[in-house]
Write a protein that holds these residues in place. Structure first.
Motif, PDB file in Angstrom:
ATOM      1  N   ASN A  31      48.470  38.782  33.822  1.00 12.09           N
ATOM      2  CA  ASN A  31      47.377  39.079  35.017  1.00 12.09           C
ATOM      3  C   ASN A  31      47.414  40.482  35.550  1.00 12.09           C
ATOM      4  OD1 ASN A  31      47.131  36.271  34.565  1.00 12.09           O
ATOM      5  ND2 ASN A  31      48.854  35.784  36.008  1.00 12.09           N
ATOM      6  N   SER A  32      48.162  41.286  34.966  1.00 10.65           N
ATOM      7  CA  SER A  32      48.312  42.705  35.622  1.00 10.65           C
ATOM      8  C   SER A  32      48.791  42.776  36.977  1.00 10.65           C
ATOM      9  CB  SER A  32      47.084  43.440  35.722  1.00 10.65           C
ATOM     10  OG  SER A  32      46.872  44.640  35.993  1.00 10.65           O
ATOM     11  N   TYR A  33      48.727  43.755  37.580  1.00 14.15           N
ATOM     12  CA  TYR A  33      49.479  43.847  39.152  1.00 14.15           C
ATOM     13  C   TYR A  33      48.436  43.182  40.140  1.00 14.15           C
ATOM     14  CZ  TYR A  33      52.880  47.033  37.432  1.00 14.15           C
ATOM     15  OH  TYR A  33      53.961  47.717  36.789  1.00 14.15           O
ATOM     16  N   TYR A  34      49.227  42.215  40.926  1.00 13.24           N
ATOM     17  CA  TYR A  34      48.470  41.353  41.860  1.00 13.24           C
ATOM     18  C   TYR A  34      47.446  40.507  41.313  1.00 13.24           C
ATOM     19  CZ  TYR A  34      50.762  45.638  44.509  1.00 13.24           C
ATOM     20  OH  TYR A  34      51.658  46.360  44.825  1.00 13.24           O
ATOM     21  N   ASP A  35      47.830  40.073  40.447  1.00 15.96           N
ATOM     22  CA  ASP A  35      46.981  39.032  39.587  1.00 15.96           C
ATOM     23  C   ASP A  35      45.599  39.587  39.586  1.00 15.96           C
ATOM     24  OD1 ASP A  35      49.138  37.554  39.171  1.00 15.96           O
ATOM     25  OD2 ASP A  35      49.038  36.689  41.403  1.00 15.96           O
ATOM     26  N   THR A  61      40.967  39.565  34.538  1.00 12.07           N
ATOM     27  CA  THR A  61      40.183  38.440  34.569  1.00 12.07           C
ATOM     28  C   THR A  61      40.361  38.041  33.138  1.00 12.07           C
ATOM     29  OG1 THR A  61      38.428  39.866  33.683  1.00 12.07           O
ATOM     30  CG2 THR A  61      38.388  39.604  35.988  1.00 12.07           C
ATOM     31  N   ALA A  62      39.917  36.557  32.860  1.00 10.05           N
ATOM     32  CA  ALA A  62      40.114  35.739  31.699  1.00 10.05           C
ATOM     33  C   ALA A  62      39.475  36.934  30.402  1.00 10.05           C
ATOM     34  CB  ALA A  62      39.521  34.777  31.626  1.00 10.05           C
ATOM     35  N   ASP A  63      38.380  37.503  30.901  1.00 11.80           N
ATOM     36  CA  ASP A  63      37.559  38.584  29.816  1.00 11.80           C
ATOM     37  C   ASP A  63      38.360  39.513  29.473  1.00 11.80           C
ATOM     38  OD1 ASP A  63      35.386  36.687  29.428  1.00 11.80           O
ATOM     39  OD2 ASP A  63      34.112  37.650  31.028  1.00 11.80           O
ATOM     40  N   GLU A  64      39.059  40.103  30.652  1.00 14.03           N
ATOM     41  CA  GLU A  64      40.116  41.271  30.305  1.00 14.03           C
ATOM     42  C   GLU A  64      41.113  40.962  29.556  1.00 14.03           C
ATOM     43  OE1 GLU A  64      39.080  43.887  34.487  1.00 14.03           O
ATOM     44  OE2 GLU A  64      40.713  42.213  34.512  1.00 14.03           O
ATOM     45  N   ARG A  65      41.752  39.978  29.808  1.00 15.38           N
ATOM     46  CA  ARG A  65      42.804  39.261  28.990  1.00 15.38           C
ATOM     47  C   ARG A  65      42.354  39.162  27.575  1.00 15.38           C
ATOM     48  NH1 ARG A  65      44.608  36.632  32.769  1.00 15.38           N
ATOM     49  NH2 ARG A  65      43.451  34.683  32.346  1.00 15.38           N
TER      50      ARG A  65
END
Length: 321
Positions: free
Chosen positions: A165-169, A172-176
């Motif tokens: 989720n990276s920092y502070y969530d 996005t799903a596309d980024e993941r």
């Protein structure tokens, strides 16, 4: 067990105490990987002692923060070990410099195996302590291993959450999905080359970089905390190591922990939200949250005037009695 080459000279980032005896020990985890650890025993200790296994931060070695915690707790009467995780430091396993939510949780239980079978340890009084990312693994181990009677997560990260989720969530799903594409493309490159590409850890930060990146550099890349075997000091992670954490949340059953847990975090730590969220999932009157005024994440790595060792000692003596 795998024959390991263990350094015998004192090569820690902290001074050696004259109040404890130090030695190197090895033990195997459930997957057959041989782990290396520094053991600290109070001098003139008698009888069966309460014992504590320590590891972390994520990407560090036992000669750094975890060893400082272990030696200090030994000065306060506990038998302790600080161990290098599988595939890192002086521990065994190939390829080098990889991590896994399952294996790293298992490493804590393997340390409990070792302590529980020592004749100078009371097997009913074993605790664990994880620093940074190993705080998350410690809580995960406590959820699965009922032999662990007391757990401390200091300045903890949830590595699965932060990776996915990276920092502070904010991921996005596309980024993941894009991250998965990159990591799997790297797998093909590694398979073709027969080697494992590593990433670059804690490069010198730009002036406008987040403060916590400057704090990491100040610890891992300067005399304060640098160690040549440390992934975070320069060796780097195997780049595809992150794949396992994208699919495997580590704290799914933390709400079922019945033993004692203390979460310690700095008031100004960028990672504080991960510790507080982990604490919210815990149940029972033997769960404690301690926020250290003014402290940032890395203050709890090595600053002995800030790390609440009196509170840590009190916690372990209460729940490992």
């Amino acid at each position: 067990m795998e024959k390991l080459e263990l350094t015998q000279e004192w090569d820690k980032t902290f001074p050696q105490s004259d109040k404890v005896s130090h030695s190197k020990v090895t033990f195997r985890n459930r997957y057959g990987i041989t782990l290396a650890a520094d053991m600290y025993v109070p001098k003139n200790a008698e009888g069966k002692l309460a014992a504590i296994a320590v590891s972390g931060p994520f990407g560090a070695v036992k000669e750094q923060s975890s060893g400082l915690y272990a030696q200090t707790l030994a000065e306060r009467g506990f038998l302790t070990i600080a161990f290098d995780p599988s595939f890192t430091g002086e521990s065994g396993g190939q390829p080098r410099n990889i991590a896994s939510p399952d294996l790293n949780t298992e490493d804590f239980s393997a340390a409990v195996d070792y302590l529980a079978t020592r004749t100078d340890v009371d097997a009913e009084r074993i605790g664990i302590l994880g620093v940074c990312g190993w705080g998350g693994f410690a809580i995960n181990a406590a959820a699965n291993d009922t032999r662990i009677k007391a757990t401390i997560a200091s300045t903890m990260y949830d590595i699965s959450r932060c990776t996915a989720n990276s920092y502070y969530d904010k991921m996005t799903a596309d980024e993941r999905y894009g991250m998965r594409q990159q990591l799997n493309a790297q797998r093909t490159i590694d398979a073709r080359n027969g080697t494992y590409q590593r990433n670059v850890m804690n490069p010198k930060p730009a002036d406008d970089a987040p403060q916590f990146m400057k704090d990491y550099y100040d610890y891992y890349k300067t005399k304060r905390g640098y160690h040549p075997r440390s992934i975070n000091s320069g060796q780097g992670w195997n780049m595809t190591s992150s794949l396992a954490f994208l699919n495997a949340p580590i704290l799914a059953y933390s709400g079922e922990i019945r033993s004692a847990v203390m979460v310690i975090h700095g008031e100004k730590a960028h990672s504080r939200y991960m510790g507080e969220d982990a604490f919210k999932k815990l149940k029972g009157d033997n769960k404690h949250l301690l926020i250290i005024p003014g402290a940032v994440h890395t203050d709890l790595y090595d600053k002995t005037d800030i790390i609440p060792f009196d509170k840590i000692e009190q916690f372990y003596k209460e729940y490992l009695k």
